[in-house]
Design a protein around this motif. Structure first.
Motif, PDB file in Angstrom:
ATOM      1  N   ARG A  48       7.701  -5.126  -6.147  1.00  0.00           N
ATOM      2  CA  ARG A  48       6.992  -4.437  -6.262  1.00  0.00           C
ATOM      3  C   ARG A  48       5.079  -4.973  -6.526  1.00  0.00           C
ATOM      4  O   ARG A  48       4.526  -4.235  -5.977  1.00  0.00           O
ATOM      5  CB  ARG A  48       7.243  -3.750  -7.956  1.00  0.00           C
ATOM      6  N   ALA A  49       5.153  -6.044  -6.712  1.00  0.00           N
ATOM      7  CA  ALA A  49       3.876  -6.918  -6.639  1.00  0.00           C
ATOM      8  C   ALA A  49       3.455  -6.649  -5.064  1.00  0.00           C
ATOM      9  O   ALA A  49       1.496  -6.118  -5.049  1.00  0.00           O
ATOM     10  CB  ALA A  49       4.128  -7.892  -6.356  1.00  0.00           C
ATOM     11  N   ALA A  50       4.175  -7.214  -4.119  1.00  0.00           N
ATOM     12  CA  ALA A  50       3.023  -6.757  -2.985  1.00  0.00           C
ATOM     13  C   ALA A  50       2.290  -5.390  -2.299  1.00  0.00           C
ATOM     14  O   ALA A  50       1.512  -5.722  -1.473  1.00  0.00           O
ATOM     15  CB  ALA A  50       4.258  -7.574  -1.953  1.00  0.00           C
ATOM     16  N   PRO A  51       3.253  -4.313  -2.311  1.00  0.00           N
ATOM     17  CA  PRO A  51       2.887  -3.255  -2.286  1.00  0.00           C
ATOM     18  C   PRO A  51       1.286  -3.121  -2.679  1.00  0.00           C
ATOM     19  O   PRO A  51       0.767  -2.385  -2.598  1.00  0.00           O
ATOM     20  CB  PRO A  51       3.836  -2.431  -1.992  1.00  0.00           C
ATOM     21  N   ALA A  52       1.670  -2.769  -4.426  1.00  0.00           N
ATOM     22  CA  ALA A  52       0.630  -2.640  -5.337  1.00  0.00           C
ATOM     23  C   ALA A  52      -0.522  -3.586  -4.867  1.00  0.00           C
ATOM     24  O   ALA A  52      -1.339  -3.022  -4.922  1.00  0.00           O
ATOM     25  CB  ALA A  52       0.797  -2.930  -6.699  1.00  0.00           C
ATOM     26  N   LEU A  53      -0.259  -4.863  -4.417  1.00  0.00           N
ATOM     27  CA  LEU A  53      -1.706  -5.404  -4.177  1.00  0.00           C
ATOM     28  C   LEU A  53      -2.554  -5.369  -2.242  1.00  0.00           C
ATOM     29  O   LEU A  53      -3.118  -5.054  -2.162  1.00  0.00           O
ATOM     30  CB  LEU A  53      -0.873  -7.440  -3.900  1.00  0.00           C
ATOM     31  N   ALA A  54      -1.516  -5.207  -1.715  1.00  0.00           N
ATOM     32  CA  ALA A  54      -1.739  -4.430  -0.210  1.00  0.00           C
ATOM     33  C   ALA A  54      -1.803  -3.206  -0.450  1.00  0.00           C
ATOM     34  O   ALA A  54      -2.722  -2.502  -0.228  1.00  0.00           O
ATOM     35  CB  ALA A  54      -0.184  -4.321   0.562  1.00  0.00           C
ATOM     36  N   ASP A  55      -1.610  -2.024  -1.111  1.00  0.00           N
ATOM     37  CA  ASP A  55      -2.572  -0.968  -1.485  1.00  0.00           C
ATOM     38  C   ASP A  55      -4.001  -1.029  -1.619  1.00  0.00           C
ATOM     39  O   ASP A  55      -4.688  -0.377  -1.315  1.00  0.00           O
ATOM     40  CB  ASP A  55      -2.110   0.114  -2.853  1.00  0.00           C
ATOM     41  N   ALA A  56      -3.984  -2.312  -2.465  1.00  0.00           N
ATOM     42  CA  ALA A  56      -5.459  -2.948  -2.916  1.00  0.00           C
ATOM     43  C   ALA A  56      -6.471  -3.149  -2.376  1.00  0.00           C
ATOM     44  O   ALA A  56      -7.819  -3.585  -2.601  1.00  0.00           O
ATOM     45  CB  ALA A  56      -5.164  -3.675  -4.256  1.00  0.00           C
ATOM     46  N   GLY A  57      -5.909  -3.896  -0.416  1.00  0.00           N
ATOM     47  CA  GLY A  57      -6.578  -4.345   0.314  1.00  0.00           C
ATOM     48  C   GLY A  57      -5.747  -5.530   0.222  1.00  0.00           C
ATOM     49  O   GLY A  57      -6.559  -5.954   1.815  1.00  0.00           O
TER      50      GLY A  57
END
Length: 368
Positions: A48-57
């Motif tokens: 869950r963390a990696a997609p949220a961070l990727a979406d942030a940039g």
């Protein structure tokens, strides 16, 4: 019929996680801000963390083991994923197949990776780790100098990195010495992007001024709301909230003891609430209270309620005498608005890192 009545509920704020990454990026916008997501993203859940961070940039991630790299690549396709713990013998083909970049920290690892790259058409992307004072992983400065004098490692490294040992203690001189040595070594390979700053290094004033930033920074625990520099006014948001269910409230007379070993004797007639979590859930046993030695504290509403006696495997007792409304079925805050991960870490004689990565498997987890 449901059988799921958890003793603890853990809420993970992915929006706060993304905001923390943006804040850390803004400290030194001239350098790339990666994200360290090892140890299951410090306990909050890598998937869950990696997609949220990727979406942030975030476009670059660091993990500790190949299995984590596989998960990170699946969760954030197209990202660059470095594996900090290096290259196990015979693992080069598996790393290449996974699209993972090993962080090579010994002559043996570098030789094995160079031989693999020479024998295949695989992407040669890997990092080289030089030791500048941690004495944990990495080539010694002399080994790196010798390698460069001999013409290089046999492939074009994607990154040259080192790791700061004392950046969380600004008064220590070691950080300046490590920075100076790393800059000297990097000058031998100016074509290779360089990385030195961890969470503490990123938050230090020198980084915003460009001194520690280099080309890429690697914040880890700070992404998750912990403050790696004691006493520093952190701009970061809390990411985790942990609450525990009260399963019983009982009266304890003055002079009576609570819990194993009778290490804490009540000094007044007290109301004690028993919470449905313990050290099996990652609340370290050392956080309990004893006579004359206060432990951690939970909050019921706005009232601090100190832990009473030793923490058990599945239970914690807290003093709710000053919270007359506390009752069976209520929830007590273990981590949240009043208790940060660093607060609980100090009360348990450890650091916020250990609290985060110890978060248990029995919690009801909610992502927001």
């Amino acid at each position: 019929m449901t059988t799921d009545f958890p003793g603890g509920r853990l809420t993970i704020d992915l929006g706060a996680l993304a905001d923390n990454w943006r804040t850390l990026r803004s400290i030194s916008p001239q350098s790339e801000c990666a994200a360290v997501v090892k140890a299951d993203a410090y306990g909050i859940g890598l998937r869950r963390a990696a997609p949220a961070l990727a979406d942030a940039g975030a476009g670059t991630f660091f993990v500790a083991q190949l299995s984590e790299a596989v998960t990170a690549r699946a969760a954030a396709p197209g990202s660059a994923v470095y594996v900090l713990n290096g290259l196990p013998p015979g693992a080069a083909a598996a790393y290449a197949a996974a699209g993972a970049r090993p962080v090579l920290g010994s002559r043996e690892e570098i030789g094995e990776w160079a031989a693999f790259v020479a024998s295949t058409d695989a992407d040669p992307s890997a990092a080289i780790h030089v030791d500048t004072g941690m004495n944990r992983l990495g080539l010694s400065p002399d080994e790196f100098r010798a390698m460069r004098a001999a013409g290089g490692p046999g492939f074009a490294p994607a990154l040259l990195m080192s790791h700061l040992a004392c950046a969380d203690e600004p008064e220590r001189p070691e950080t300046a010495r490590q920075r100076k040595l790393f800059a000297e070594l990097r000058a031998l390979a100016p074509e290779t992007p360089a990385s030195l700053a961890n969470s503490a290094g990123t938050l230090r004033p020198e980084t915003s001024e460009g001194d520690l930033a280099f080309d890429l920074r690697r914040p880890g625990v700070s992404l998750y709301g912990a403050n790696p520099i004691a006493g520093f006014a952190s701009p970061l948001k809390p990411v985790v909230r942990l609450e525990a269910r009260i399963i019983q409230v009982r009266d304890v007379a003055a002079g009576e003891t609570v819990g194993y070993g009778g290490v804490e004797r009540m000094r007044r007639p007290s109301r004690v609430a028993v919470l449905s979590l313990g050290y099996a859930d990652g609340i370290l046993r050392a956080g309990g209270g004893a006579d004359g030695v206060p432990g951690a504290a939970a909050f019921v509403g706005e009232t601090p309620c100190p832990y009473v006696g030793r923490i058990s495997m599945d239970l914690i007792a807290i003093d709710v005498t000053d919270t007359p409304h506390a009752q069976r079925g209520d929830w007590a805050e273990i981590l949240g608005d009043h208790v940060g991960v660093d607060d609980l870490g100090r009360a348990c004689g450890t650091i916020g890192y250990e609290i985060l990565t110890s978060l248990g498997r029995r919690y009801e987890r909610t992502y927001v």
